[in-house]
Design a protein around this motif. Structure first.
Motif, PDB file in Angstrom:
ATOM      1  N   GLN A 147      62.482  13.289  24.110  1.00  0.00           N
ATOM      2  CA  GLN A 147      62.086  14.156  25.232  1.00  0.00           C
ATOM      3  C   GLN A 147      60.926  13.569  26.034  1.00  0.00           C
ATOM      4  N   TRP A 148      60.040  12.863  25.384  1.00  0.00           N
ATOM      5  CA  TRP A 148      58.877  12.308  26.098  1.00  0.00           C
ATOM      6  C   TRP A 148      59.299  11.261  27.131  1.00  0.00           C
ATOM      7  N   ALA A 149      60.370  10.526  26.827  1.00  0.00           N
ATOM      8  CA  ALA A 149      60.824   9.461  27.719  1.00  0.00           C
ATOM      9  C   ALA A 149      61.983   9.889  28.595  1.00  0.00           C
ATOM     10  N   PHE A 150      62.751  10.858  28.106  1.00  0.00           N
ATOM     11  CA  PHE A 150      63.956  11.257  28.817  1.00  0.00           C
ATOM     12  C   PHE A 150      64.110  12.773  28.692  1.00  0.00           C
ATOM     13  N   PRO A 151      63.351  13.531  29.492  1.00  0.00           N
ATOM     14  CA  PRO A 151      63.436  15.002  29.407  1.00  0.00           C
ATOM     15  C   PRO A 151      64.847  15.475  29.760  1.00  0.00           C
ATOM     16  N   HIS A 152      65.356  16.419  28.974  1.00  0.00           N
ATOM     17  CA  HIS A 152      66.683  16.964  29.246  1.00  0.00           C
ATOM     18  C   HIS A 152      66.750  18.383  28.706  1.00  0.00           C
ATOM     19  N   ASP A 153      67.656  19.174  29.286  1.00  0.00           N
ATOM     20  CA  ASP A 153      67.797  20.580  28.920  1.00  0.00           C
ATOM     21  C   ASP A 153      68.823  20.808  27.814  1.00  0.00           C
ATOM     22  N   GLY A 154      69.796  19.916  27.729  1.00  0.00           N
ATOM     23  CA  GLY A 154      70.864  20.090  26.747  1.00  0.00           C
ATOM     24  C   GLY A 154      71.540  18.777  26.446  1.00  0.00           C
ATOM     25  N   MET A 155      72.321  18.783  25.366  1.00  0.00           N
ATOM     26  CA  MET A 155      73.033  17.577  24.966  1.00  0.00           C
ATOM     27  C   MET A 155      74.308  17.993  24.237  1.00  0.00           C
ATOM     28  N   THR A 156      75.395  17.249  24.444  1.00  0.00           N
ATOM     29  CA  THR A 156      76.622  17.478  23.693  1.00  0.00           C
ATOM     30  C   THR A 156      77.079  16.164  23.087  1.00  0.00           C
ATOM     31  N   TYR A 157      77.808  16.284  21.974  1.00  0.00           N
ATOM     32  CA  TYR A 157      78.400  15.112  21.324  1.00  0.00           C
ATOM     33  C   TYR A 157      79.852  15.427  21.030  1.00  0.00           C
ATOM     34  N   ASP A 158      80.746  14.492  21.366  1.00  0.00           N
ATOM     35  CA  ASP A 158      82.171  14.666  21.116  1.00  0.00           C
ATOM     36  C   ASP A 158      82.755  13.406  20.505  1.00  0.00           C
ATOM     37  N   HIS A 159      83.613  13.605  19.508  1.00  0.00           N
ATOM     38  CA  HIS A 159      84.414  12.514  18.946  1.00  0.00           C
ATOM     39  C   HIS A 159      85.815  13.071  18.767  1.00  0.00           C
ATOM     40  N   PRO A 160      86.648  13.021  19.819  1.00  0.00           N
ATOM     41  CA  PRO A 160      87.965  13.667  19.769  1.00  0.00           C
ATOM     42  C   PRO A 160      88.844  13.187  18.621  1.00  0.00           C
ATOM     43  N   ALA A 161      88.776  11.897  18.291  1.00  0.00           N
ATOM     44  CA  ALA A 161      89.647  11.367  17.241  1.00  0.00           C
ATOM     45  C   ALA A 161      89.362  12.003  15.891  1.00  0.00           C
TER      46      ALA A 161
ATOM     47  N   LEU B 204      78.184  10.913  24.153  1.00  0.00           N
ATOM     48  CA  LEU B 204      76.989  11.734  24.326  1.00  0.00           C
ATOM     49  C   LEU B 204      76.863  12.135  25.784  1.00  0.00           C
ATOM     50  N   ARG B 205      76.536  13.405  26.006  1.00  0.00           N
ATOM     51  CA  ARG B 205      76.316  13.884  27.372  1.00  0.00           C
ATOM     52  C   ARG B 205      74.969  14.580  27.405  1.00  0.00           C
ATOM     53  N   PHE B 206      74.134  14.219  28.360  1.00  0.00           N
ATOM     54  CA  PHE B 206      72.816  14.825  28.547  1.00  0.00           C
ATOM     55  C   PHE B 206      72.828  15.646  29.834  1.00  0.00           C
ATOM     56  N   LEU B 207      72.136  16.786  29.821  1.00  0.00           N
ATOM     57  CA  LEU B 207      72.158  17.705  30.965  1.00  0.00           C
ATOM     58  C   LEU B 207      70.745  18.131  31.334  1.00  0.00           C
ATOM     59  N   ARG B 208      70.515  18.287  32.638  1.00  0.00           N
ATOM     60  CA  ARG B 208      69.258  18.878  33.107  1.00  0.00           C
ATOM     61  C   ARG B 208      69.396  19.310  34.562  1.00  0.00           C
ATOM     62  N   GLY B 209      68.423  20.081  35.032  1.00  0.00           N
ATOM     63  CA  GLY B 209      68.501  20.672  36.361  1.00  0.00           C
ATOM     64  C   GLY B 209      68.295  19.696  37.493  1.00  0.00           C
ATOM     65  N   ARG B 210      67.462  18.675  37.299  1.00  0.00           N
ATOM     66  CA  ARG B 210      67.232  17.702  38.374  1.00  0.00           C
ATOM     67  C   ARG B 210      67.944  16.395  38.053  1.00  0.00           C
ATOM     68  N   LYS B 211      68.200  15.604  39.079  1.00  0.00           N
ATOM     69  CA  LYS B 211      68.936  14.366  38.902  1.00  0.00           C
ATOM     70  C   LYS B 211      68.178  13.400  38.004  1.00  0.00           C
ATOM     71  N   PHE B 212      68.917  12.546  37.321  1.00  0.00           N
ATOM     72  CA  PHE B 212      68.322  11.521  36.483  1.00  0.00           C
ATOM     73  C   PHE B 212      67.959  10.313  37.341  1.00  0.00           C
ATOM     74  N   ARG B 213      66.764   9.797  37.145  1.00  0.00           N
ATOM     75  CA  ARG B 213      66.328   8.614  37.881  1.00  0.00           C
ATOM     76  C   ARG B 213      66.824   7.355  37.175  1.00  0.00           C
ATOM     77  N   ASP B 214      66.982   6.283  37.943  1.00  0.00           N
ATOM     78  CA  ASP B 214      67.493   5.035  37.380  1.00  0.00           C
ATOM     79  C   ASP B 214      66.615   4.529  36.249  1.00  0.00           C
ATOM     80  N   GLU B 215      65.283   4.627  36.422  1.00  0.00           N
ATOM     81  CA  GLU B 215      64.402   4.114  35.369  1.00  0.00           C
ATOM     82  C   GLU B 215      64.510   4.949  34.087  1.00  0.00           C
ATOM     83  N   GLU B 216      64.794   6.259  34.244  1.00  0.00           N
ATOM     84  CA  GLU B 216      64.996   7.097  33.068  1.00  0.00           C
ATOM     85  C   GLU B 216      66.281   6.707  32.336  1.00  0.00           C
TER      86      GLU B 216
END
Length: 305
Positions: free
Chosen positions: A59-73, A102-114
């Motif tokens: 979170q300190w380097a990459f703030p995010h509101d939510g995360m999902t993980y999927d492995h369909p197989a 892995l999918r990360f979610l948040r309200g504002r756009k992700f910056r390239d450096e993040e």
């Protein structure tokens, strides 16, 4: 390590994610070095715990509101936090082996450096993640009957206490059914063990077709199968037993597995009580099954409460 990235803006914002809530996503923990992060992730082989620790730790380097993980197989899906407008997704591949998305979610756009920082941090995650997947697959294999593909006795003994605990908390009712193929010894003695194996595989297939997705099926041992089912009323278990008995008697694949024999099953049903232990619940259903045998087979008997 191979990462395949894609960005998706989402329409809904700040609605709850299904699955596990993780209040820790809102916190910003102290920064960790890659070595410290790797050491933290290696403290567990539980898949969900590894991913949760990773989400909290970055979170300190990459703030995010939510995360999902999927492995369909492998049929795996986990989620933490909440849905937000923007998301970024990564398909993770290690040594040509896909280990999930892995999918990360948040309200504002992700910056390239993040995103660059996140990709560096995921280089620390992939091997602990793969180890936890291998551990999970090993545990699943140890609890799977190799002949029928159903859960084995060890799997039943792991799940039954959990289901009884849920019953005591008032979350659902529970019934246990013991299904025993009639005259199975005669099949082995007359047609051989290969025919017996065909009967067991066909029985498992027909049981799957006769039960709901939420019902839990196990091969307990020999020709004896067990089903755990969550119920709404005490009659559900008895009705399920009758449905299974009829399906097995009429299943073409099962009847074809032992040429010249009419295959049937005797079934015992026990409705769980709050004071039941795994042993007492199973023993009541097992005794009801033997009562069905003694009464002539090809029938369902409910345990006396």
């Amino acid at each position: 390590m191979k990462l395949t990235y894609r960005h998706n803006p989402l329409q809904s914002q700040h609605s709850p994610l299904p699955g596990n809530a993780a209040p820790g996503l809102a916190r910003t923990p102290a920064p960790l070095s890659p070595l410290e992060l790797a050491q933290r992730l290696q403290t567990s082989l539980d898949l969900e715990r590894v991913l949760e620790m990773f989400s909290e730790s970055i979170q300190w380097a990459f703030p995010h509101d939510g995360m999902t993980y999927d492995h369909p197989a492998l049929g795996l899906h986990s989620s933490w936090g909440r849905i937000s407008r923007h998301s970024c997704c990564y398909n993770l591949v290690v040594e040509r082996e896909e280990i999930g998305e892995l999918r990360f979610l948040r309200g504002r756009k992700f910056r390239d450096e993040e995103l660059t920082e996140l990709e560096n941090l995921m280089g620390v995650l992939v091997y602990p993640l793969r180890n936890s997947l291998l551990f999970r697959q090993a545990v699943d294999a140890a609890q799977t009957d190799p002949l029928t593909g159903l859960g084995n006795r060890a799997a039943m003994e792991r799940l039954l206490p959990r289901e009884l605990a849920s019953l005591r908390r008032g979350q659902h009712e529970l019934a246990l059914l013991v299904v025993d193929v009639d005259h199975f010894k005669r099949i082995n003695d007359t047609l051989g063990h290969s025919a017996g194996d065909r009967v067991l595989r066909a029985t498992a297939k027909c049981l799957r077709e006769a039960t709901r997705e939420s019902d839990m099926l196990f091969r307990y041992g020999g020709e004896e199968f067990v089903m755990l089912m969550r119920t709404d009323n005490p009659e559900d278990g008895l009705q399920a037993g009758e449905r299974i008995r009829t399906v097995l008697r009429e299943c073409p694949e099962l009847q074809a597995a032992a040429s010249g024999m009419q295959l049937t099953a005797s079934i015992g049903v026990a409705q769980a009580h709050p004071l039941d232990t795994p042993a007492t619940l199973f023993d009541r259903a097992d005794q009801a099954m033997y009562t069905a045998k003694q009464a002539g087979r090809d029938r369902v008997v409910r345990s006396e409460e």
